[in-house]
Design a protein around this motif. Structure first.
Motif, mmCIF file in Angstrom:
data_model
loop_
_atom_site.group_PDB
_atom_site.id
_atom_site.type_symbol
_atom_site.label_atom_id
_atom_site.label_comp_id
_atom_site.label_asym_id
_atom_site.label_seq_id
_atom_site.Cartn_x
_atom_site.Cartn_y
_atom_site.Cartn_z
ATOM 1 N N LEU A 197 0.800 -1.218 0.000
ATOM 2 C CA LEU A 197 0.000 0.000 0.000
ATOM 3 C C LEU A 197 0.838 1.276 0.000
ATOM 4 C CD1 LEU A 197 -2.815 -0.954 2.551
ATOM 5 C CD2 LEU A 197 -2.928 -0.963 0.046
ATOM 6 N N GLY A 198 2.158 1.132 0.056
ATOM 7 C CA GLY A 198 3.008 2.317 0.139
ATOM 8 C C GLY A 198 4.199 2.234 -0.777
ATOM 9 N N GLU A 199 5.124 3.150 -0.570
ATOM 10 C CA GLU A 199 6.343 3.203 -1.363
ATOM 11 C C GLU A 199 7.512 2.780 -0.472
ATOM 12 O OE1 GLU A 199 4.441 6.106 -0.822
ATOM 13 O OE2 GLU A 199 3.134 5.401 -2.445
ATOM 14 N N PRO A 200 8.592 2.237 -1.061
ATOM 15 C CA PRO A 200 9.762 1.856 -0.258
ATOM 16 C C PRO A 200 10.329 3.050 0.496
ATOM 17 C CG PRO A 200 9.911 0.964 -2.493
ATOM 18 C CD PRO A 200 8.768 1.929 -2.491
ATOM 19 N N VAL A 201 10.802 2.801 1.700
ATOM 20 C CA VAL A 201 11.418 3.847 2.510
ATOM 21 C C VAL A 201 12.901 3.911 2.168
ATOM 22 C CG1 VAL A 201 12.001 4.579 4.850
ATOM 23 C CG2 VAL A 201 9.769 3.543 4.375
ATOM 24 N N PRO A 202 13.411 5.078 1.728
ATOM 25 C CA PRO A 202 14.834 5.179 1.391
ATOM 26 C C PRO A 202 15.715 4.758 2.566
ATOM 27 C CG PRO A 202 13.652 7.135 0.668
ATOM 28 C CD PRO A 202 12.693 6.342 1.502
ATOM 29 N N GLY A 203 16.674 3.889 2.282
ATOM 30 C CA GLY A 203 17.592 3.444 3.310
ATOM 31 C C GLY A 203 17.104 2.289 4.146
ATOM 32 N N GLN A 204 15.890 1.799 3.862
ATOM 33 C CA GLN A 204 15.329 0.745 4.709
ATOM 34 C C GLN A 204 16.144 -0.535 4.616
ATOM 35 O OE1 GLN A 204 11.071 0.115 4.404
ATOM 36 N NE2 GLN A 204 11.226 -2.003 5.087
ATOM 37 N N GLY A 205 16.293 -1.064 3.413
ATOM 38 C CA GLY A 205 17.093 -2.276 3.240
ATOM 39 C C GLY A 205 16.698 -3.356 4.223
ATOM 40 N N ASP A 206 17.655 -3.808 5.019
ATOM 41 C CA ASP A 206 17.402 -4.845 6.017
ATOM 42 C C ASP A 206 17.114 -4.261 7.400
ATOM 43 O OD1 ASP A 206 17.827 -6.869 4.138
ATOM 44 O OD2 ASP A 206 19.987 -6.878 4.504
ATOM 45 N N VAL A 207 16.905 -2.954 7.479
ATOM 46 C CA VAL A 207 16.648 -2.313 8.773
ATOM 47 C C VAL A 207 15.289 -2.762 9.309
ATOM 48 C CG1 VAL A 207 16.238 -0.106 9.941
ATOM 49 C CG2 VAL A 207 18.052 -0.303 8.223
ATOM 50 N N ARG A 208 15.244 -3.056 10.595
ATOM 51 C CA ARG A 208 13.990 -3.369 11.270
ATOM 52 C C ARG A 208 13.456 -2.086 11.897
ATOM 53 N NH1 ARG A 208 11.342 -7.788 10.205
ATOM 54 N NH2 ARG A 208 10.708 -8.228 12.369
ATOM 55 N N SER A 209 12.145 -1.911 11.843
ATOM 56 C CA SER A 209 11.539 -0.697 12.363
ATOM 57 C C SER A 209 11.621 -0.607 13.882
ATOM 58 C CB SER A 209 10.068 -0.641 11.962
ATOM 59 O OG SER A 209 9.347 -1.704 12.558
ATOM 60 N N GLY A 210 11.712 -1.749 14.552
ATOM 61 C CA GLY A 210 11.724 -1.738 16.012
ATOM 62 C C GLY A 210 10.373 -1.398 16.601
ATOM 63 N N ALA A 211 9.319 -1.510 15.812
ATOM 64 C CA ALA A 211 7.977 -1.148 16.282
ATOM 65 C C ALA A 211 6.961 -2.209 15.903
ATOM 66 C CB ALA A 211 7.564 0.196 15.702
ATOM 67 N N TYR A 212 6.075 -2.487 16.828
ATOM 68 C CA TYR A 212 4.875 -3.266 16.511
ATOM 69 C C TYR A 212 3.779 -2.325 16.040
ATOM 70 C CZ TYR A 212 6.459 -7.642 18.662
ATOM 71 O OH TYR A 212 7.133 -8.800 18.954
ATOM 72 N N VAL A 213 2.952 -2.817 15.131
ATOM 73 C CA VAL A 213 1.804 -2.043 14.658
ATOM 74 C C VAL A 213 0.614 -2.987 14.537
ATOM 75 C CG1 VAL A 213 3.317 -0.505 13.345
ATOM 76 C CG2 VAL A 213 2.203 -2.428 12.186
ATOM 77 N N ALA A 214 -0.569 -2.398 14.527
ATOM 78 C CA ALA A 214 -1.775 -3.157 14.275
ATOM 79 C C ALA A 214 -2.914 -2.193 14.001
ATOM 80 C CB ALA A 214 -2.122 -4.070 15.453
ATOM 81 N N VAL A 215 -3.923 -2.705 13.298
ATOM 82 C CA VAL A 215 -5.176 -1.998 13.076
ATOM 83 C C VAL A 215 -6.290 -2.960 13.481
ATOM 84 C CG1 VAL A 215 -6.688 -0.882 11.397
ATOM 85 C CG2 VAL A 215 -4.209 -0.667 11.165
ATOM 86 N N ALA A 216 -7.257 -2.484 14.232
ATOM 87 C CA ALA A 216 -8.354 -3.356 14.679
ATOM 88 C C ALA A 216 -9.681 -2.611 14.581
ATOM 89 C CB ALA A 216 -8.104 -3.844 16.103
ATOM 90 N N ARG A 217 -10.768 -3.373 14.421
ATOM 91 C CA ARG A 217 -12.101 -2.806 14.192
ATOM 92 C C ARG A 217 -12.984 -3.023 15.415
ATOM 93 N NH1 ARG A 217 -17.219 -4.106 11.993
ATOM 94 N NH2 ARG A 217 -17.997 -2.551 10.500
ATOM 95 N N LYS A 218 -13.770 -2.009 15.725
ATOM 96 C CA LYS A 218 -14.750 -2.127 16.793
ATOM 97 C C LYS A 218 -16.067 -2.627 16.202
ATOM 98 C CE LYS A 218 -16.967 0.424 20.566
ATOM 99 N NZ LYS A 218 -16.996 1.708 21.340
ATOM 100 N N SER A 219 -16.580 -3.711 16.746
ATOM 101 C CA SER A 219 -17.839 -4.296 16.232
ATOM 102 C C SER A 219 -19.056 -3.588 16.832
ATOM 103 C CB SER A 219 -17.904 -5.777 16.585
ATOM 104 O OG SER A 219 -16.813 -6.474 16.020
#
Length: 273
Positions: free
Chosen positions: A251-273
């Protein structure tokens, strides 16, 4: 109509003697809206972990992808708490490219943010962009002011991007998220990114935390289990809890310099029923 509501009767004083997460994030992203105290701590962190600016861009890229995704699900209202200093493209620009009628409310507690918001938080004629100055823990004030722009009887995408690791358990991190979740209508989404020690050696994570704390800032990098607690009662969107770089990269574009770098962050999206 576009408007600004700082929620303040008098301007808040900008504390230039203590680093602030919003200004440090701006420095990591190459911005100019920061002070020597922010740069000093930023340089200490980058001196220890040179990949931090790339990690910041990876986190921001996740926000762009998550906003595109939720807008693609028909969401037309967005509440972004802990927005930081506006950096183009910001959340409202991403959302309004998909849905020009989208309504967006930003919130941050750093007085420098509204000082620059007037030039950058201009949305489409069909939509609306508003700003609330308040601490994330003051959920009552945030919700009261956000209701001037957003209809809480309809679905909202709530974003807490790189915010909650600056709020400890003892300071009410889980409670503030619960209060915000309770205010959302069914069909709403919660989007969170959060630093974690899980992807790096324990010693490195401890060093980063120590540097933040030495600068007078809380830093609570949570494990996967502790991060997932923020989404209790919601239905996770695939792929669930993952590293920032692994959440729908298509859904996005590559991040310059990312390569094998880990973001060090967890992410998530969740829906309320």
């Amino acid at each position: 109509m576009n408007q600004q509501d700082t929620g303040m009767d008098t301007p808040m004083r900008i504390d230039t003697g203590k680093p602030h997460p919003a200004r440090m994030y701006d420095w990591f992203l190459g911005g100019k809206e920061n002070y020597p105290v922010d740069e000093e701590l930023g340089r200490q962190l980058v001196g220890f972990a040179p990949v931090i600016p790339v990690m910041a861009r990876m986190n921001r890229a996740f926000m762009h992808r998550a906003t595109r995704w939720t807008a693609g699900q028909g969401i037309r209202q967005f509440l972004d708490i802990g927005t930081g200093i506006p950096t183009e493209p910001n959340l409202h620009q991403v959302a309004q490219r998909i849905a020009p009628e989208a309504r967006v409310v930003y919130c941050d507690n750093d007085p420098i943010v509204p000082a620059h918001a007037g030039a950058l938080l201009r949305g489409t004629p069909e939509g609306d962009v508003d700003y609330v100055q308040a601490d994330a823990r003051d959920t009552a004030a945030i919700l009261e002011r956000a209701r001037k722009t957003l209809d809480f009887d309809r679905p909202i995408a709530l974003s807490l991007i790189a915010l909650l690791h600056f709020i400890s358990d003892e300071d009410g991190a889980y409670e503030l998220v619960e209060r915000l979740k309770d205010a959302l209508a069914p069909g709403s989404y919660l989007t969170i990114s959060h630093l974690t020690p899980d992807f790096h050696p324990e010693e490195a994570s401890r060093k980063v935390s120590d540097l933040y704390r030495a600068g007078g800032l809380t830093m609570d990098m949570r494990s996967r289990e502790r991060f997932a607690r923020f989404f209790e009662g919601l239905k996770p969107v695939a792929p669930g809890v993952v590293a920032a770089e692994d959440w729908h990269p298509e859904l996005g574009e590559p991040v310059p310099g990312q390569g094998d770098v880990r973001s060090g962050a967890y992410v998530a999206v969740a829906r309320k029923s």
